[in-house]
Design a protein around this motif. Structure first.
Motif, PDB file in Angstrom:
ATOM      1  N   UNK A   1      46.777 -20.063 -45.671  1.00 11.70           N
ATOM      2  CA  UNK A   1      46.962 -18.837 -44.906  1.00 11.70           C
ATOM      3  C   UNK A   1      46.167 -17.676 -45.495  1.00 11.70           C
ATOM      4  N   UNK A   2      46.203 -17.523 -46.834  1.00 12.12           N
ATOM      5  CA  UNK A   2      45.585 -16.352 -47.457  1.00 12.12           C
ATOM      6  C   UNK A   2      44.171 -16.637 -47.993  1.00 12.12           C
ATOM      7  N   UNK A   3      43.551 -17.723 -47.490  1.00 14.52           N
ATOM      8  CA  UNK A   3      42.179 -18.021 -47.930  1.00 14.52           C
ATOM      9  C   UNK A   3      41.170 -17.047 -47.317  1.00 14.52           C
ATOM     10  N   UNK A   4      41.404 -16.689 -46.063  1.00 19.91           N
ATOM     11  CA  UNK A   4      40.482 -15.784 -45.383  1.00 19.91           C
ATOM     12  C   UNK A   4      41.265 -14.635 -44.760  1.00 19.91           C
ATOM     13  N   UNK A   5      40.712 -13.447 -44.850  1.00 21.06           N
ATOM     14  CA  UNK A   5      41.367 -12.286 -44.277  1.00 21.06           C
ATOM     15  C   UNK A   5      40.413 -11.458 -43.451  1.00 21.06           C
ATOM     16  N   UNK A   6      40.977 -10.727 -42.527  1.00 18.91           N
ATOM     17  CA  UNK A   6      40.209  -9.839 -41.669  1.00 18.91           C
ATOM     18  C   UNK A   6      40.718  -8.411 -41.917  1.00 18.91           C
ATOM     19  N   UNK A   7      39.838  -7.510 -42.246  1.00 19.30           N
ATOM     20  CA  UNK A   7      40.215  -6.166 -42.711  1.00 19.30           C
ATOM     21  C   UNK A   7      39.937  -5.127 -41.638  1.00 19.30           C
ATOM     22  N   UNK A   8      40.879  -4.212 -41.493  1.00 19.52           N
ATOM     23  CA  UNK A   8      40.715  -3.077 -40.571  1.00 19.52           C
ATOM     24  C   UNK A   8      41.199  -1.805 -41.268  1.00 19.52           C
ATOM     25  N   UNK A   9      40.631  -0.681 -40.938  1.00 20.38           N
ATOM     26  CA  UNK A   9      41.041   0.600 -41.503  1.00 20.38           C
ATOM     27  C   UNK A   9      40.619   1.747 -40.610  1.00 20.38           C
ATOM     28  N   UNK A  10      41.371   2.855 -40.716  1.00 23.33           N
ATOM     29  CA  UNK A  10      41.008   4.012 -39.905  1.00 23.33           C
ATOM     30  C   UNK A  10      41.563   5.278 -40.563  1.00 23.33           C
ATOM     31  N   UNK A  11      40.996   6.383 -40.177  1.00 20.87           N
ATOM     32  CA  UNK A  11      41.516   7.706 -40.532  1.00 20.87           C
ATOM     33  C   UNK A  11      41.488   8.549 -39.269  1.00 20.87           C
ATOM     34  N   UNK A  12      42.403   9.551 -39.198  1.00 23.59           N
ATOM     35  CA  UNK A  12      42.438  10.375 -37.999  1.00 23.59           C
ATOM     36  C   UNK A  12      43.431  11.516 -38.125  1.00 23.59           C
ATOM     37  N   UNK A  13      43.690  12.182 -37.036  1.00 21.55           N
ATOM     38  CA  UNK A  13      44.632  13.288 -36.956  1.00 21.55           C
ATOM     39  C   UNK A  13      45.719  12.942 -35.955  1.00 21.55           C
ATOM     40  N   UNK A  14      46.948  13.374 -36.271  1.00 23.03           N
ATOM     41  CA  UNK A  14      48.072  13.158 -35.363  1.00 23.03           C
ATOM     42  C   UNK A  14      48.643  14.513 -34.974  1.00 23.03           C
ATOM     43  N   UNK A  15      48.739  14.749 -33.691  1.00 25.09           N
ATOM     44  CA  UNK A  15      49.260  16.011 -33.173  1.00 25.09           C
ATOM     45  C   UNK A  15      50.497  15.719 -32.348  1.00 25.09           C
ATOM     46  N   UNK A  16      51.628  16.340 -32.724  1.00 13.66           N
ATOM     47  CA  UNK A  16      52.879  16.154 -31.983  1.00 13.66           C
ATOM     48  C   UNK A  16      53.250  17.486 -31.333  1.00 13.66           C
ATOM     49  N   UNK A  17      53.307  17.499 -30.007  1.00 13.57           N
ATOM     50  CA  UNK A  17      53.560  18.730 -29.254  1.00 13.57           C
ATOM     51  C   UNK A  17      54.899  18.613 -28.539  1.00 13.57           C
ATOM     52  N   UNK A  18      55.902  19.457 -28.914  1.00 12.23           N
ATOM     53  CA  UNK A  18      57.174  19.439 -28.176  1.00 12.23           C
ATOM     54  C   UNK A  18      57.002  20.097 -26.809  1.00 12.23           C
ATOM     55  N   UNK A  19      57.247  19.357 -25.753  1.00  8.27           N
ATOM     56  CA  UNK A  19      57.040  19.874 -24.400  1.00  8.27           C
ATOM     57  C   UNK A  19      58.370  20.326 -23.788  1.00  8.27           C
ATOM     58  N   UNK A  20      59.351  19.451 -23.756  1.00  3.96           N
ATOM     59  CA  UNK A  20      60.661  19.831 -23.211  1.00  3.96           C
ATOM     60  C   UNK A  20      61.747  19.098 -23.986  1.00  3.96           C
TER      61      UNK A  20
END
Length: 451
Positions: free
Chosen positions: A312-331
């Motif tokens: 299972x752990x012989x091969x791996x696939x890697x993903x990564x990201x960076x970003x911004x999260x905006x939470x807006x209270x509407x109602x």
């Protein structure tokens, strides 16, 4: 020989460390012994009174709450792990956060390992914690001081109450000595046929009354001492004796009665001001609750999948990201508006508490000052009566022995002397207690830090 010397040196070292540890432990134990002064009693209470300790712990708890609130400004990092076994079918691309290449064959085992991080850029909750820390620290610091002021006032009054009862006991014992002497004189005069048995019986009655008073006073001292121990935080089985310095107490009776009252000196008023400041921050919190929360986010994931678990752990696939999260209270169902209205009402209520407290402080100061002036006038007048009553008793007692005065005159003189002495100590300790009330009303009652 060398082995014996080594063993002996180790035993000496062990004994030295043991004795040192014992002495050090004894030094750490807070004890109270011998006749103690009022200052020693107050300092002991400030170190050992449970209410003061609780206030100090509340201050430490608040500091932890502040750090908990401010921790939201620091990066939040979390790790994650997942394992799935597919006994039917196989995962599709994007399942469980994994991007599975199309050229991979049948999959039965899937696992993901990853780490995510976020950093708050703006958050209303954390912003409130940053602004409130100053006022909450001041509130709990004043709360500790308030507990210390209570202890100083309560210990002082209880201390004076015990001393007053002890002085009453001393006066009663001295009165018993005089009555025993008078009883002996009356009995001798009756035996000699100079007087009738009335004098002898009156002396017996007066002596019995004083003996009963002595017993009552002794029991009162035990009760009042138990109360003083409780206020000081002293174990009930620990003996406690008080030191009395008449000269010092008489020197400490005066206070400047022309001092202007400043409600800002009162700890109760300052506590309410801190409460109002915190309530105003709540108003700002709900007023700007419509603002969005912004944070930076990042993630790095490793995905592992295969048909057989062994590789299972012989091969791996890697993903990564960076970003911004905006939470807006509407109602939120008017929740923010209702909380805002509630916070404003709490501010209005605190304003009324401040007004009511200001009026109560003015009344308390007026009453305390009036009591002090009254007790001070009584003390100055009664102090002269002690010397006068003592002189009168000496003359009347001598005249009775010479047959000039009746025994009734002796009884009256004894009663006047005893009353004058009791009144003097009552006036002295009432004056000292009323001085404490004036100092507390002015907000200037000294509180020494525990040593």
């Amino acid at each position: 020989m060398k082995k014996r010397k080594y063993i002996l040196s180790q035993l000496v070292l062990l004994l030295t460390l043991t004795l040192h540890s014992t002495v050090f432990a004894q030094n750490l134990t807070d004890s109270i012994a011998g006749p103690i002064t009022l200052k020693q009693a107050i300092n002991y209470a400030l170190r050992n009174q449970p209410a003061v300790k609780q206030a100090s712990i509340d201050e430490q708890i608040n500091e932890r709450d502040i750090r908990i609130g401010l921790s939201g400004w620091l990066p939040q990092v979390n790790g994650s792990g997942l394992y799935n076994y597919y006994f039917k079918g196989s995962p599709q691309a994007g399942a469980s956060g994994a991007n599975i290449p199309s050229n991979v064959g049948s999959i039965r085992n899937l696992s993901t390992l990853g780490i995510t991080a976020s950093q708050a850029i703006y958050n209303n909750d954390v912003f409130l914690a940053s602004r409130a820390k100053k006022y909450s620290r001041q509130y709990y610091k004043d709360n500790t001081l308030s507990s210390q002021i209570d202890v100083v006032s309560d210990v002082s009054k209880a201390f004076f109450d015990v001393l007053l009862s002890e002085k009453q006991l001393d006066i009663t014992i001295a009165d018993i000595t005089r009555l025993q002497r008078s009883l002996k004189d009356a009995k001798n005069r009756y035996t000699a046929g100079v007087s009738d048995p009335t004098d002898y019986k009156q002396a017996t009655i007066a002596l019995n009354n004083s003996l009963a008073t002595r017993k009552q006073t002794e029991e009162a001292i035990k009760s009042k001492t138990a109360l003083l121990k409780q206020i000081m935080g002293v174990n009930g089985s620990t003996p406690l004796s008080l030191s009395y310095d008449s000269t010092r107490y008489e020197q400490e009776i005066s206070i400047d009665t022309l001092q202007a009252l400043n409600v800002n000196n009162r700890i109760e008023y300052r506590l309410l001001e801190s409460t109002k400041a915190l309530n105003n921050l709540n108003v700002s919190y709900y007023r700007y609750g419509f603002l969005p929360s912004l944070s930076a986010t990042g993630s790095y994931q490793n995905a592992y999948f295969s048909h057989d678990l062994s590789d299972l752990y012989n091969n791996g696939f890697h993903t990564g990201y960076v970003g911004l999260t905006l939470a807006v209270p509407i109602f939120q169902g008017t929740k923010r508006l209702q909380n805002l209205a509630k916070a404003k009402l709490q501010v209005q209520r605190t304003d009324l508490d401040l007004e009511n407290t200001k009026n109560a402080i003015n009344t308390e100061y007026t009453q305390a000052l009036a009591a002090y002036k009254s007790n001070y006038a009584s003390y100055r007048l009664i102090r002269e009566n002690v010397d006068l009553a003592s002189d009168v008793y000496k003359v009347v007692s001598l005249q009775y022995r010479e047959g000039v005065k009746t025994y009734l005159d002796v009884i009256v003189a004894q009663s006047d002397l005893r009353t004058a002495q009791l009144s003097y100590y009552n006036a002295l300790f009432n004056l000292l207690s009323s001085k404490i009330d004036v100092q507390r009303a002015l907000g200037i009652l000294p509180v020494e830090q525990p040593q």
